[in-house]
Motif scaffolding. Sequence first.
Motif, PDB file in Angstrom:
ATOM      1  N   GLU A 236       0.832  -1.192   0.000  1.00 20.27           N
ATOM      2  CA  GLU A 236       0.000   0.000   0.000  1.00 20.27           C
ATOM      3  C   GLU A 236       0.872   1.249   0.000  1.00 20.27           C
ATOM      4  N   LYS A 237       0.453   2.190  -0.862  1.00 20.19           N
ATOM      5  CA  LYS A 237       1.201   3.450  -0.960  1.00 20.19           C
ATOM      6  C   LYS A 237       0.194   4.562  -1.203  1.00 20.19           C
ATOM      7  N   GLY A 238      -0.279   5.139  -0.113  1.00 20.35           N
ATOM      8  CA  GLY A 238      -1.261   6.217  -0.240  1.00 20.35           C
ATOM      9  C   GLY A 238      -2.570   5.698  -0.808  1.00 20.35           C
ATOM     10  N   ARG A 239      -3.055   6.367  -1.854  1.00 19.94           N
ATOM     11  CA  ARG A 239      -4.330   5.967  -2.460  1.00 19.94           C
ATOM     12  C   ARG A 239      -4.172   4.757  -3.370  1.00 19.94           C
ATOM     13  N   PHE A 240      -2.929   4.409  -3.680  1.00 20.06           N
ATOM     14  CA  PHE A 240      -2.676   3.296  -4.591  1.00 20.06           C
ATOM     15  C   PHE A 240      -2.148   2.088  -3.831  1.00 20.06           C
ATOM     16  N   SER A 241      -2.630   0.910  -4.204  1.00 19.74           N
ATOM     17  CA  SER A 241      -2.122  -0.337  -3.634  1.00 19.74           C
ATOM     18  C   SER A 241      -1.899  -1.310  -4.787  1.00 19.74           C
ATOM     19  N   SER A 242      -0.949  -2.206  -4.612  1.00 16.63           N
ATOM     20  CA  SER A 242      -0.710  -3.218  -5.640  1.00 16.63           C
ATOM     21  C   SER A 242      -0.580  -4.574  -4.969  1.00 16.63           C
ATOM     22  N   PHE A 243      -1.151  -5.571  -5.628  1.00 15.17           N
ATOM     23  CA  PHE A 243      -1.197  -6.929  -5.090  1.00 15.17           C
ATOM     24  C   PHE A 243      -0.537  -7.882  -6.057  1.00 15.17           C
ATOM     25  N   LEU A 244       0.114  -8.905  -5.524  1.00 18.70           N
ATOM     26  CA  LEU A 244       0.751  -9.908  -6.360  1.00 18.70           C
ATOM     27  C   LEU A 244       0.477 -11.313  -5.831  1.00 18.70           C
ATOM     28  N   SER A 245       0.177 -12.217  -6.759  1.00 14.99           N
ATOM     29  CA  SER A 245       0.124 -13.646  -6.456  1.00 14.99           C
ATOM     30  C   SER A 245       1.011 -14.332  -7.486  1.00 14.99           C
ATOM     31  N   ARG A 246       2.162 -14.770  -7.061  1.00 15.15           N
ATOM     32  CA  ARG A 246       3.117 -15.391  -7.990  1.00 15.15           C
ATOM     33  C   ARG A 246       2.603 -16.735  -8.484  1.00 15.15           C
ATOM     34  N   SER A 247       1.941 -17.471  -7.611  1.00 15.09           N
ATOM     35  CA  SER A 247       1.465 -18.801  -8.007  1.00 15.09           C
ATOM     36  C   SER A 247       0.392 -18.695  -9.091  1.00 15.09           C
ATOM     37  N   LYS A 248      -0.347 -17.612  -9.088  1.00 15.88           N
ATOM     38  CA  LYS A 248      -1.413 -17.425 -10.073  1.00 15.88           C
ATOM     39  C   LYS A 248      -0.970 -16.564 -11.252  1.00 15.88           C
ATOM     40  N   GLY A 249       0.233 -15.989 -11.196  1.00 10.31           N
ATOM     41  CA  GLY A 249       0.664 -15.094 -12.261  1.00 10.31           C
ATOM     42  C   GLY A 249      -0.281 -13.919 -12.397  1.00 10.31           C
ATOM     43  N   TYR A 250      -0.616 -13.317 -11.269  1.00  3.66           N
ATOM     44  CA  TYR A 250      -1.690 -12.328 -11.226  1.00  3.66           C
ATOM     45  C   TYR A 250      -1.313 -11.157 -10.334  1.00  3.66           C
ATOM     46  N   SER A 251      -1.681  -9.974 -10.786  1.00  2.00           N
ATOM     47  CA  SER A 251      -1.481  -8.769 -10.005  1.00  2.00           C
ATOM     48  C   SER A 251      -2.664  -7.844 -10.223  1.00  2.00           C
ATOM     49  N   TYR A 252      -2.889  -6.973  -9.277  1.00  5.42           N
ATOM     50  CA  TYR A 252      -3.849  -5.899  -9.521  1.00  5.42           C
ATOM     51  C   TYR A 252      -3.350  -4.606  -8.899  1.00  5.42           C
ATOM     52  N   LEU A 253      -3.811  -3.521  -9.492  1.00  8.55           N
ATOM     53  CA  LEU A 253      -3.566  -2.174  -8.979  1.00  8.55           C
ATOM     54  C   LEU A 253      -4.896  -1.640  -8.485  1.00  8.55           C
ATOM     55  N   LEU A 254      -4.926  -1.203  -7.252  1.00  7.78           N
ATOM     56  CA  LEU A 254      -6.150  -0.700  -6.639  1.00  7.78           C
ATOM     57  C   LEU A 254      -6.007   0.803  -6.426  1.00  7.78           C
ATOM     58  N   LEU A 255      -6.925   1.564  -6.960  1.00  6.51           N
ATOM     59  CA  LEU A 255      -6.904   3.008  -6.810  1.00  6.51           C
ATOM     60  C   LEU A 255      -8.128   3.428  -5.998  1.00  6.51           C
ATOM     61  N   LYS A 256      -7.891   4.101  -4.887  1.00 10.22           N
ATOM     62  CA  LYS A 256      -8.985   4.547  -4.017  1.00 10.22           C
ATOM     63  C   LYS A 256      -9.207   6.041  -4.161  1.00 10.22           C
ATOM     64  N   GLU A 257     -10.386   6.488  -3.724  1.00  9.72           N
ATOM     65  CA  GLU A 257     -10.706   7.927  -3.718  1.00  9.72           C
ATOM     66  C   GLU A 257     -10.292   8.572  -5.035  1.00  9.72           C
ATOM     67  N   LEU A 258     -10.807   8.012  -6.102  1.00  9.04           N
ATOM     68  CA  LEU A 258     -10.397   8.436  -7.429  1.00  9.04           C
ATOM     69  C   LEU A 258     -10.577   9.939  -7.633  1.00  9.04           C
ATOM     70  N   GLN A 259      -9.563  10.503  -8.304  1.00  9.29           N
ATOM     71  CA  GLN A 259      -9.591  11.917  -8.665  1.00  9.29           C
ATOM     72  C   GLN A 259      -9.523  12.025 -10.187  1.00  9.29           C
ATOM     73  N   MET A 260      -9.989  13.153 -10.699  1.00 10.82           N
ATOM     74  CA  MET A 260     -10.006  13.330 -12.150  1.00 10.82           C
ATOM     75  C   MET A 260      -8.596  13.183 -12.739  1.00 10.82           C
ATOM     76  N   LYS A 261      -7.593  13.603 -11.980  1.00 15.70           N
ATOM     77  CA  LYS A 261      -6.212  13.523 -12.480  1.00 15.70           C
ATOM     78  C   LYS A 261      -5.710  12.084 -12.602  1.00 15.70           C
ATOM     79  N   ASP A 262      -6.474  11.136 -12.054  1.00 14.90           N
ATOM     80  CA  ASP A 262      -6.076   9.720 -12.186  1.00 14.90           C
ATOM     81  C   ASP A 262      -6.425   9.163 -13.558  1.00 14.90           C
TER      82      ASP A 262
END
Lengths: 117, 109
Positions: B56-82
Motif C-alpha cells: 500500500e502506498k497512499g491511495r494506490f495499492s498493488s497486489f501480487l500472487s506469484r502462483s497465479k501469475g496475477y497482479s492488480y492495482l487498486l486506486l482509491k478515492e479516485l480523482q479526475m487527475k487519475d
Amino acid sequence: GAVVSQHPSRVICKSGTSVKIECRSLDFQATTMFWYRQFPKKSLMLMATSNEGSKATYEQGVEKDKFLINHASLTLSTLTVTSAHPEDSSFYICSASAPGGSYNEQFFGPGTRLTVL
Amino acid sequence: GQNIDQPTEMTATEGAIVQINCTYQTSGFNGLFWYQQHAGEAPTFLSYNVLDGLEEKGRFSSFLSRSKGYSYLLLKELQMKDSASYLCAAMDSNYQLIWGAGTKLIIKP
C-alpha cells in the motif's frame, strides 16, 4: 529521486534526414539504458538495450543500421534515426537503470515526439 | 511465450475505487511493476511487487500472487487527475521488462 532527461522533446524533420535524440541521467550513473518506441494507444516496444562502453543489443526486427545507439558515458546515450521516413514517426522514450537498490527499476525520460514529413 | 494481459479500458466515478487486473506469463520472474502514463507523456513508476501480498502506498495499492501469475492495482478515492493509462510490466529472468498494452482509465465526475 532519479531523473532522466531527453532532448529534444519534439522534433519535426523532412524525409531522408537524420535525427539524434539524447538521453541523460542527471543525478545517477546509468549502467544500462533502454530505448523504446510507442505507437498511439499501444504499449512500449523495446528497441534496444545499451550498456556503457559496449554495443547495443537490438530487439528482433529493429534495424541496427537505421537506429544507431551510442552509450559513450554513464550519463548519456543517444539514438540516431538515420534517413528517417514517415513510418518512423513515433514517440521515442528512453529509460535508465542503475545497479544497487532492491530491484532494477527503470527511470523514464519524458519522451521525444518525432514527426517525419 | 511471454505475455501480459490487462483490460483495454475501464471507467470509474470520481471518489470511487477501481481495481485494474493484470495476468502475466514470463520466462522466470523478477518482479511486477505498475506505471502510470498520461497521454503524450512518458510512464511514471507507481509500484513494484516481488513477494506475494499487498503493498500500500497512499491511495494506490498493488497486489501480487506469484502462483497465479496475477497482479492488480487498486486506486482509491479516485480523482479526475487519475485519468491515464496504467501499464503492467513483468520482469523476466533476464531482468527485461515485458509490457502489457496498458489499461486506459476514464474517470467520470
